[in-house]
Design a protein around this motif. Structure first.
Motif, PDB file in Angstrom:
ATOM      1  N   VAL A 109       5.965  15.393 -11.370  1.00 50.43           N
ATOM      2  CA  VAL A 109       7.068  14.908 -12.195  1.00 50.43           C
ATOM      3  C   VAL A 109       6.510  14.026 -13.294  1.00 50.43           C
ATOM      4  CG1 VAL A 109       9.246  13.646 -12.207  1.00 50.43           C
ATOM      5  CG2 VAL A 109       8.587  14.963 -10.172  1.00 50.43           C
ATOM      6  N   SER A 110       6.686  14.477 -14.538  1.00 51.33           N
ATOM      7  CA  SER A 110       6.243  13.656 -15.659  1.00 51.33           C
ATOM      8  C   SER A 110       7.429  12.865 -16.183  1.00 51.33           C
ATOM      9  CB  SER A 110       5.649  14.530 -16.769  1.00 51.33           C
ATOM     10  OG  SER A 110       6.629  15.400 -17.286  1.00 51.33           O
ATOM     11  N   GLY A 111       7.148  11.872 -16.980  1.00 55.18           N
ATOM     12  CA  GLY A 111       8.201  11.058 -17.551  1.00 55.18           C
ATOM     13  C   GLY A 111       8.934  11.801 -18.654  1.00 55.18           C
TER      14      GLY A 111
ATOM     15  N   LYS B 208      11.214   7.060 -19.359  1.00 56.44           N
ATOM     16  CA  LYS B 208      11.396   6.781 -17.929  1.00 56.44           C
ATOM     17  C   LYS B 208      10.472   7.649 -17.106  1.00 56.44           C
ATOM     18  CE  LYS B 208      16.010   5.061 -18.310  1.00 56.44           C
ATOM     19  NZ  LYS B 208      17.175   4.733 -17.541  1.00 56.44           N
ATOM     20  N   VAL B 209      10.035   7.084 -15.965  1.00 53.23           N
ATOM     21  CA  VAL B 209       9.165   7.795 -15.032  1.00 53.23           C
ATOM     22  C   VAL B 209       9.896   7.960 -13.701  1.00 53.23           C
ATOM     23  CG1 VAL B 209       7.025   7.024 -16.133  1.00 53.23           C
ATOM     24  CG2 VAL B 209       8.054   5.636 -14.326  1.00 53.23           C
ATOM     25  N   LEU B 210       9.285   8.667 -12.787  1.00 56.93           N
ATOM     26  CA  LEU B 210       9.915   8.991 -11.511  1.00 56.93           C
ATOM     27  C   LEU B 210      10.538   7.779 -10.829  1.00 56.93           C
ATOM     28  CD1 LEU B 210      10.535  11.048  -9.284  1.00 56.93           C
ATOM     29  CD2 LEU B 210       8.225  10.661  -8.397  1.00 56.93           C
ATOM     30  N   ASN B 211       9.829   6.659 -10.811  1.00 56.92           N
ATOM     31  CA  ASN B 211      10.339   5.463 -10.125  1.00 56.92           C
ATOM     32  C   ASN B 211      11.595   4.878 -10.758  1.00 56.92           C
ATOM     33  OD1 ASN B 211       8.373   5.558  -8.167  1.00 56.92           O
ATOM     34  ND2 ASN B 211       7.006   4.159  -9.233  1.00 56.92           N
ATOM     35  N   ASP B 212      11.934   5.318 -11.959  1.00 55.51           N
ATOM     36  CA  ASP B 212      13.130   4.825 -12.632  1.00 55.51           C
ATOM     37  C   ASP B 212      14.403   5.557 -12.184  1.00 55.51           C
ATOM     38  OD1 ASP B 212      11.768   2.950 -14.245  1.00 55.51           O
ATOM     39  OD2 ASP B 212      11.177   4.560 -15.620  1.00 55.51           O
TER      40      ASP B 212
ATOM     41  N   LYS C   4      11.595  12.269  -1.539  1.00 53.95           N
ATOM     42  CA  LYS C   4      10.594  11.398  -2.171  1.00 53.95           C
ATOM     43  C   LYS C   4       9.155  11.809  -1.894  1.00 53.95           C
ATOM     44  CE  LYS C   4      13.311   7.308  -2.865  1.00 53.95           C
ATOM     45  NZ  LYS C   4      13.436   5.871  -2.749  1.00 53.95           N
TER      46      LYS C   4
ATOM     47  N   LEU D  72       7.572  14.659  -4.210  1.00 49.94           N
ATOM     48  CA  LEU D  72       7.465  14.438  -5.642  1.00 49.94           C
ATOM     49  C   LEU D  72       6.233  13.599  -5.946  1.00 49.94           C
ATOM     50  CD1 LEU D  72      11.210  13.600  -6.372  1.00 49.94           C
ATOM     51  CD2 LEU D  72      10.071  15.822  -6.497  1.00 49.94           C
TER      52      LEU D  72
ATOM     53  N   SER E 219       4.334  11.655  -8.962  1.00 50.71           N
ATOM     54  CA  SER E 219       4.510  11.126 -10.314  1.00 50.71           C
ATOM     55  C   SER E 219       3.228  11.300 -11.124  1.00 50.71           C
ATOM     56  CB  SER E 219       4.876   9.644 -10.231  1.00 50.71           C
ATOM     57  OG  SER E 219       5.127   9.145 -11.524  1.00 50.71           O
TER      58      SER E 219
END
Length: 66
Positions: free
Chosen positions: A18-20, A28-32, A40, A43, A45
């Motif tokens: 998963v890219s931002g 935004k990035v995955l943690n956002d 979880k 995935l 990041s």
């Protein structure tokens, strides 16, 4: 329905990189994002410094040389 499909993918050992992305002018990035707990661990990041390009695919196509 979508959650069940992703859980099905997970059961086969599938994972996703998963890219931002730019959301309303903010990168935004995955943690956002709120990701269901069941997904979880499938995935991964991709760090922004490895994938971030502040240009849209439409802009790239418009500017490419033919």
């Amino acid at each position: 329905m979508m959650l069940e499909i992703h859980i099905g993918c997970k059961s086969t050992g599938c994972s996703f990189l998963v890219s931002g992305c730019n959301v309303d002018g903010v990168f935004k990035v995955l943690n956002d994002f709120d990701v269901p707990g069941e997904l979880k661990d499938m995935l991964i990041s991709v760090p922004a410094e490895l994938c971030r390009m502040d240009i849209s695919s439409s802009e790239i196509r418009k500017n490419r040389e033919i």
